[in-house]
Each structure stands twice: as structure tokens, then as C-alpha cells.
Design a protein around this motif. Structure first.
Motif, mmCIF file in Angstrom:
data_model
loop_
_atom_site.group_PDB
_atom_site.id
_atom_site.type_symbol
_atom_site.label_atom_id
_atom_site.label_comp_id
_atom_site.label_asym_id
_atom_site.label_seq_id
_atom_site.Cartn_x
_atom_site.Cartn_y
_atom_site.Cartn_z
ATOM 1 N N ASN A 1 0.814 -1.224 0.000
ATOM 2 C CA ASN A 1 0.000 0.000 0.000
ATOM 3 C C ASN A 1 0.846 1.272 0.000
ATOM 4 O OD1 ASN A 1 -2.345 -1.467 -0.049
ATOM 5 N ND2 ASN A 1 -2.735 -1.287 2.144
ATOM 6 N N HIS A 2 2.093 1.154 0.471
ATOM 7 C CA HIS A 2 2.989 2.311 0.498
ATOM 8 C C HIS A 2 3.995 2.272 -0.649
ATOM 9 C CE1 HIS A 2 1.262 2.734 4.498
ATOM 10 N NE2 HIS A 2 1.594 4.005 4.393
ATOM 11 N N GLY A 3 3.638 1.600 -1.734
ATOM 12 C CA GLY A 3 4.452 1.635 -2.940
ATOM 13 C C GLY A 3 5.535 0.587 -3.029
ATOM 14 N N GLY A 4 5.534 -0.382 -2.148
ATOM 15 C CA GLY A 4 6.546 -1.429 -2.177
ATOM 16 C C GLY A 4 6.100 -2.622 -3.003
ATOM 17 N N GLU A 5 7.064 -3.489 -3.313
ATOM 18 C CA GLU A 5 6.775 -4.707 -4.062
ATOM 19 C C GLU A 5 7.426 -5.873 -3.332
ATOM 20 O OE1 GLU A 5 7.953 -6.779 -8.296
ATOM 21 O OE2 GLU A 5 8.207 -4.629 -8.058
ATOM 22 N N ILE A 6 6.632 -6.848 -2.939
ATOM 23 C CA ILE A 6 7.127 -8.011 -2.211
ATOM 24 C C ILE A 6 7.816 -8.960 -3.192
ATOM 25 C CG2 ILE A 6 6.492 -9.952 -0.730
ATOM 26 C CD1 ILE A 6 6.032 -7.226 0.565
ATOM 27 N N LEU A 7 9.062 -9.336 -2.880
ATOM 28 C CA LEU A 7 9.805 -10.277 -3.714
ATOM 29 C C LEU A 7 9.778 -11.687 -3.136
ATOM 30 C CD1 LEU A 7 12.892 -8.039 -4.536
ATOM 31 C CD2 LEU A 7 10.822 -8.360 -5.882
ATOM 32 N N GLU A 8 9.956 -11.809 -1.831
ATOM 33 C CA GLU A 8 9.965 -13.121 -1.172
ATOM 34 C C GLU A 8 9.410 -13.000 0.233
ATOM 35 O OE1 GLU A 8 13.605 -15.402 -0.934
ATOM 36 O OE2 GLU A 8 14.334 -14.400 -2.742
ATOM 37 N N VAL A 9 8.721 -14.036 0.674
ATOM 38 C CA VAL A 9 8.291 -14.164 2.063
ATOM 39 C C VAL A 9 8.658 -15.573 2.508
ATOM 40 C CG1 VAL A 9 6.357 -14.164 3.667
ATOM 41 C CG2 VAL A 9 6.391 -12.529 1.793
ATOM 42 N N GLU A 10 9.519 -15.673 3.499
ATOM 43 C CA GLU A 10 9.927 -16.975 4.028
ATOM 44 C C GLU A 10 9.486 -17.063 5.492
ATOM 45 O OE1 GLU A 10 13.993 -18.224 3.480
ATOM 46 O OE2 GLU A 10 14.209 -16.692 1.930
ATOM 47 N N LYS A 11 8.766 -18.109 5.809
ATOM 48 C CA LYS A 11 8.374 -18.345 7.193
ATOM 49 C C LYS A 11 9.338 -19.368 7.761
ATOM 50 C CE LYS A 11 3.623 -17.318 6.206
ATOM 51 N NZ LYS A 11 2.280 -17.836 6.020
ATOM 52 N N TRP A 12 10.169 -18.925 8.698
ATOM 53 C CA TRP A 12 11.168 -19.809 9.289
ATOM 54 C C TRP A 12 10.585 -20.651 10.416
ATOM 55 C CZ3 TRP A 12 15.523 -15.620 9.728
ATOM 56 C CH2 TRP A 12 16.026 -15.368 8.447
ATOM 57 N N GLY A 13 9.449 -20.273 10.933
ATOM 58 C CA GLY A 13 8.768 -21.081 11.936
ATOM 59 C C GLY A 13 9.045 -20.655 13.372
ATOM 60 N N ARG A 14 8.533 -21.466 14.287
ATOM 61 C CA ARG A 14 8.681 -21.190 15.715
ATOM 62 C C ARG A 14 10.066 -21.628 16.192
ATOM 63 N NH1 ARG A 14 3.401 -21.925 14.960
ATOM 64 N NH2 ARG A 14 1.983 -20.638 16.152
ATOM 65 N N ARG A 15 10.678 -20.749 16.965
ATOM 66 C CA ARG A 15 11.998 -21.041 17.513
ATOM 67 C C ARG A 15 12.095 -20.461 18.919
ATOM 68 N NH1 ARG A 15 15.920 -22.055 12.988
ATOM 69 N NH2 ARG A 15 14.578 -22.057 11.183
ATOM 70 N N ARG A 16 12.956 -21.057 19.685
ATOM 71 C CA ARG A 16 13.210 -20.569 21.037
ATOM 72 C C ARG A 16 14.083 -19.325 20.952
ATOM 73 N NH1 ARG A 16 11.857 -21.615 25.951
ATOM 74 N NH2 ARG A 16 13.363 -21.474 27.634
ATOM 75 N N LEU A 17 13.727 -18.299 21.709
ATOM 76 C CA LEU A 17 14.490 -17.062 21.728
ATOM 77 C C LEU A 17 15.731 -17.213 22.603
ATOM 78 C CD1 LEU A 17 11.517 -14.581 22.206
ATOM 79 C CD2 LEU A 17 12.681 -15.153 20.074
ATOM 80 N N ALA A 18 16.779 -16.494 22.286
ATOM 81 C CA ALA A 18 18.010 -16.548 23.074
ATOM 82 C C ALA A 18 17.795 -15.950 24.464
ATOM 83 C CB ALA A 18 19.130 -15.804 22.357
ATOM 84 N N TYR A 19 16.911 -14.994 24.562
ATOM 85 C CA TYR A 19 16.561 -14.376 25.844
ATOM 86 C C TYR A 19 15.098 -13.968 25.780
ATOM 87 C CZ TYR A 19 17.373 -10.196 23.044
ATOM 88 O OH TYR A 19 17.336 -9.254 22.055
ATOM 89 N N PRO A 20 14.423 -13.893 26.920
ATOM 90 C CA PRO A 20 12.990 -13.542 26.898
ATOM 91 C C PRO A 20 12.771 -12.107 26.402
ATOM 92 C CG PRO A 20 13.681 -14.255 29.094
ATOM 93 C CD PRO A 20 14.897 -14.199 28.252
ATOM 94 N N ILE A 21 11.737 -11.955 25.570
ATOM 95 C CA ILE A 21 11.311 -10.645 25.097
ATOM 96 C C ILE A 21 9.865 -10.475 25.536
ATOM 97 C CG2 ILE A 21 10.903 -9.180 23.091
ATOM 98 C CD1 ILE A 21 12.980 -10.861 21.588
ATOM 99 N N ASN A 22 9.604 -9.476 26.351
ATOM 100 C CA ASN A 22 8.268 -9.233 26.898
ATOM 101 C C ASN A 22 7.698 -10.487 27.561
ATOM 102 O OD1 ASN A 22 8.479 -6.668 25.833
ATOM 103 N ND2 ASN A 22 7.319 -7.170 23.994
ATOM 104 N N LYS A 23 8.541 -11.188 28.298
ATOM 105 C CA LYS A 23 8.186 -12.415 29.021
ATOM 106 C C LYS A 23 7.753 -13.547 28.092
ATOM 107 C CE LYS A 23 6.920 -9.877 33.149
ATOM 108 N NZ LYS A 23 5.887 -9.578 34.125
ATOM 109 N N LYS A 24 8.204 -13.503 26.854
ATOM 110 C CA LYS A 24 7.939 -14.563 25.870
ATOM 111 C C LYS A 24 9.249 -15.296 25.607
ATOM 112 C CE LYS A 24 3.745 -12.903 24.764
ATOM 113 N NZ LYS A 24 3.467 -12.058 25.883
ATOM 114 N N PHE A 25 9.179 -16.610 25.519
ATOM 115 C CA PHE A 25 10.378 -17.424 25.326
ATOM 116 C C PHE A 25 10.478 -18.009 23.922
ATOM 117 C CE2 PHE A 25 9.658 -17.327 29.846
ATOM 118 C CZ PHE A 25 10.936 -17.083 30.344
ATOM 119 N N ASN A 26 9.401 -17.939 23.143
ATOM 120 C CA ASN A 26 9.387 -18.460 21.783
ATOM 121 C C ASN A 26 8.868 -17.386 20.834
ATOM 122 O OD1 ASN A 26 10.188 -21.198 22.390
ATOM 123 N ND2 ASN A 26 8.159 -21.444 23.309
#
Length: 131
Positions: A35-60
């Protein structure tokens, strides 16, 4: 005049969401870029992974990698959108140089030759005996 460049954005979405909700968030991001004039070339979903450290009390987190072309003045708008989206834990947007895109496309071996798939040799596999 703004310059059109290739960018890559890696986004960590809250992994507590259902798969349909994660797909909706990815669709929302890609639609926002388009919508802001961009063009998507690729979208890759890498999936669920464990975070190296908690972010906002989330571990995955659910990792999504998006490669797109956009004007340079679109990036601050996109960054603001990603910060305000509450389902996105972290994001990183980088300029993707053409040299790196070519390198990733070639998948160069150690001696500089591109990797070629190995030919299927039916006779070699037929001679193998299972013991």
C-alpha cells in the motif's frame, strides 16, 4: 527524489498465536508494504523457535523473513508500523545489496562453482545390497 532499493526485514511474531493469526499478521505487513508503494519479492516463514533471551516475558517466537523493494521514504513509515503492532516482538530492516542477492542465488561452493544437483544413478543404487 526518492530512490527505490531492495530491503530485507526479519520479524519475530508472538509464537503464542495460532497459525492462522500468524498468517494474518504476515499478510498485514505485506499489504502495508504494498500500500505504500513497495513490491514483495519473497516471504519466508522460518517457523517457531526458542528465543536466546525472553522478550516481553515470551520465550518463543515465530520468525518471518520478507524481501521487498520500496522507496527510501517508505522505510520509516514501515518501522513505525512494526513498532506499534503489538503482536510483533522484534524486527530488523536492512538494505539488501545486489551482490548479496546474487551470492544467495548462486549458493557458491568452496571452489567458486555453483552447486549442481547430483544425477540419479539407478545402476549404482541397484548394486547396493541390504544386509
Amino acid at each position: 527524489m526518492s530512490l527505490r532499493r531492495t530491503y530485507e526485514t526479519t520479524v519475530i511474531v508472538n509464537a503464542a498465536l495460532e497459525d492462522a493469526d500468524v498468517d494474518a499478521v504476515v499478510a498485514k505487513i505485506t499489504t502495508y508494504i504494498e500500500n505504500h508503494g513497495g513490491e514483495i519479492l519473497e516471504v519466508e516463514k522460518w517457523g517457531r523457535r526458542r528465543l536466546a533471551y525472553p522478550i516481553n516475558k515470551k520465550f518463543n517466537g515465530f520468525y518471518v523473513h520478507i524481501i521487498f523493494e520500496a522507496l527510501t521514504n517508505t522505510i520509516p513509515i514501515l518501522e513505525r508500523f512494526l513498532v506499534l503492532e503489538d503482536t510483533i516482538l522484534r524486527h530488523l530492516t536492512l538494505i539488501l545489496p545486489q551482490k548479496l542477492r546474487d551470492y544467495r542465488a548462486k549458493k557458491i561452493t568452496g571452489d567458486g562453482r555453483p552447486i549442481e544437483p547430483a544425477p540419479e544413478d539407478e545402476e549404482a543404487t541397484a548394486d547396493i545390497a541390504v544386509v
